[in-house]
Design an enzyme around this catalytic site. Sequence first.
Site, PDB file in Angstrom:
ATOM      1  N   HIS A 242     -10.445  -2.719  -7.926  1.00 25.51           N
ATOM      2  CA  HIS A 242     -10.457  -2.375  -6.509  1.00 25.51           C
ATOM      3  C   HIS A 242      -9.115  -2.621  -5.829  1.00 25.51           C
ATOM      4  O   HIS A 242      -8.996  -2.390  -4.631  1.00 25.51           O
ATOM      5  CB  HIS A 242     -11.545  -3.176  -5.801  1.00 25.51           C
ATOM      6  CG  HIS A 242     -11.348  -4.658  -5.874  1.00 25.51           C
ATOM      7  ND1 HIS A 242     -11.525  -5.374  -7.034  1.00 25.51           N
ATOM      8  CD2 HIS A 242     -10.986  -5.554  -4.938  1.00 25.51           C
ATOM      9  CE1 HIS A 242     -11.282  -6.652  -6.803  1.00 25.51           C
ATOM     10  NE2 HIS A 242     -10.951  -6.792  -5.541  1.00 25.51           N
ATOM     11  N   CYS A 243      -8.094  -3.075  -6.579  1.00 26.85           N
ATOM     12  CA  CYS A 243      -6.820  -3.433  -5.937  1.00 26.85           C
ATOM     13  C   CYS A 243      -5.648  -2.574  -6.402  1.00 26.85           C
ATOM     14  O   CYS A 243      -5.083  -1.813  -5.623  1.00 26.85           O
ATOM     15  CB  CYS A 243      -6.496  -4.910  -6.198  1.00 26.85           C
ATOM     16  SG  CYS A 243      -7.557  -6.066  -5.321  1.00 26.85           S
ATOM     17  N   ILE A 244      -5.273  -2.694  -7.666  1.00 22.72           N
ATOM     18  CA  ILE A 244      -4.014  -2.105  -8.117  1.00 22.72           C
ATOM     19  C   ILE A 244      -3.978  -0.579  -7.985  1.00 22.72           C
ATOM     20  O   ILE A 244      -2.970  -0.018  -7.560  1.00 22.72           O
ATOM     21  CB  ILE A 244      -3.694  -2.543  -9.557  1.00 22.72           C
ATOM     22  CG1 ILE A 244      -3.583  -4.066  -9.608  1.00 22.72           C
ATOM     23  CG2 ILE A 244      -2.376  -1.927 -10.034  1.00 22.72           C
ATOM     24  CD1 ILE A 244      -3.368  -4.626 -10.989  1.00 22.72           C
ATOM     25  N   VAL A 246      -5.511   1.139  -5.807  1.00 20.80           N
ATOM     26  CA  VAL A 246      -5.836   1.510  -4.427  1.00 20.80           C
ATOM     27  C   VAL A 246      -4.792   1.036  -3.426  1.00 20.80           C
ATOM     28  O   VAL A 246      -4.255   1.821  -2.634  1.00 20.80           O
ATOM     29  CB  VAL A 246      -7.224   0.952  -4.037  1.00 20.80           C
ATOM     30  CG1 VAL A 246      -7.524   1.220  -2.560  1.00 20.80           C
ATOM     31  CG2 VAL A 246      -8.317   1.551  -4.925  1.00 20.80           C
ATOM     32  N   ASP A 247      -4.487  -0.260  -3.454  1.00 21.74           N
ATOM     33  CA  ASP A 247      -3.640  -0.853  -2.418  1.00 21.74           C
ATOM     34  C   ASP A 247      -2.275  -0.183  -2.270  1.00 21.74           C
ATOM     35  O   ASP A 247      -1.815   0.035  -1.143  1.00 21.74           O
ATOM     36  CB  ASP A 247      -3.457  -2.351  -2.680  1.00 21.74           C
ATOM     37  CG  ASP A 247      -4.781  -3.101  -2.638  1.00 21.74           C
ATOM     38  OD1 ASP A 247      -5.792  -2.488  -2.265  1.00 21.74           O
ATOM     39  OD2 ASP A 247      -4.794  -4.293  -2.984  1.00 21.74           O
TER      40      ASP A 247
END
Length: 391
Positions: A242-244, A246-247
């Site tokens: 959910h991070c790399i 997306v962010d």
Amino acid sequence: MAAVDAGWSVIGVDNFEAKVAQINGGSSPVEDISDAQLQAAISQGVYKATIDYSEITSASVITICVPTPLDEKREPDLTLLRSAATSIAPYVSNETLVVSESTSYPGTLRDIIIPIVNSLKPRDSLKVYFASAPERVNPGDPIWNQKNTPRLVGSIDKESQQRALAFYESICDAAISVSTPEVAEAAKLLENTFRLINIALVNEFTQLCSANGISVHEVIDAASSKPYGFMPFRPGVGVGGHCIPVDPLYLTWWARQNGRKAALIESADSINHAMPQYVAERALNLINPDIKNPKVLILGVAYKPGVGDIRETPVSELRDYLISKGADVAWYDPLVPVWEGSKPVNLTWECDVAILAIMQPGVDLDQLIARKILILDCTNSVVGLSGVSSL
């Protein structure tokens, strides 16, 4: 649970009744929190979950921790964040601290959350404090957790900062003060963009080394002998979670809104998105080209080892590309019971090649090796064995 351990009484609010029922039943939906830990908090009366937003009227601190995904255009989707702010606003009491822990572009707290809360809060809630403290979590990490990972805290004014620091100092070993919410928001994006770019670098470098018969892992090991100025990253199927994935795209979007272009980040994103296709081609090249519909077994479909989280897993693109090339694809992951509407096969499934995408606990590679199944190892887990090729 960190807040419970620090002596706070905690209410968890969620829109999904099934998850609330699961939690209140003492079953933890999070790998890093045991059922026993959750049950102890519930039995002591210091934690409960609910779908009723009015419960937060008694809260002195409210943390917004909802996902901030991408939409179909791969741009920021703040639907859940706006919904959370809108839902809590009518129940925010006077002198309450509202913190955004959700990852988003700089200005989200000031330009979106604060106006929503201030427009909908009760009339007698004259003073509400606001801060940004983006979450830092690495699921399945045996060393770094909520307590020992430093937390960045940036607030809109001095009073808000004092309250926010006091809260996070109670649940973390270190709370680091930054000058504004925007600094905290930007720092979180930088942290994960750093990883995206370095993963892209090593993924591209892997392809260069492979084309010239050089072991990329031996090169990485050699470079890692330098005691300064180098940090090892390893190649893989792509990036997930959910991070790399997306962010960094929140950062590229934010750049465009300000008339700029984050060219390096966009290039890194493209390289990582092309990696599943490269992995698929490498696997197919291992088998007899006369086989028109090869059978491919994918080992591990979660986005990282040790967890069952399949969000943004690059294995989806790997599977889709293999199918587009005529392959019959099956999968096995001991931590994932169902994946995108399909169920796993067992390791006895007959295949022409297996792709070790994620090295999950419980994957018995020896069985496949004994059957002389060709394996493309994308994890650097098997070295020097006949029939096993490293990415």
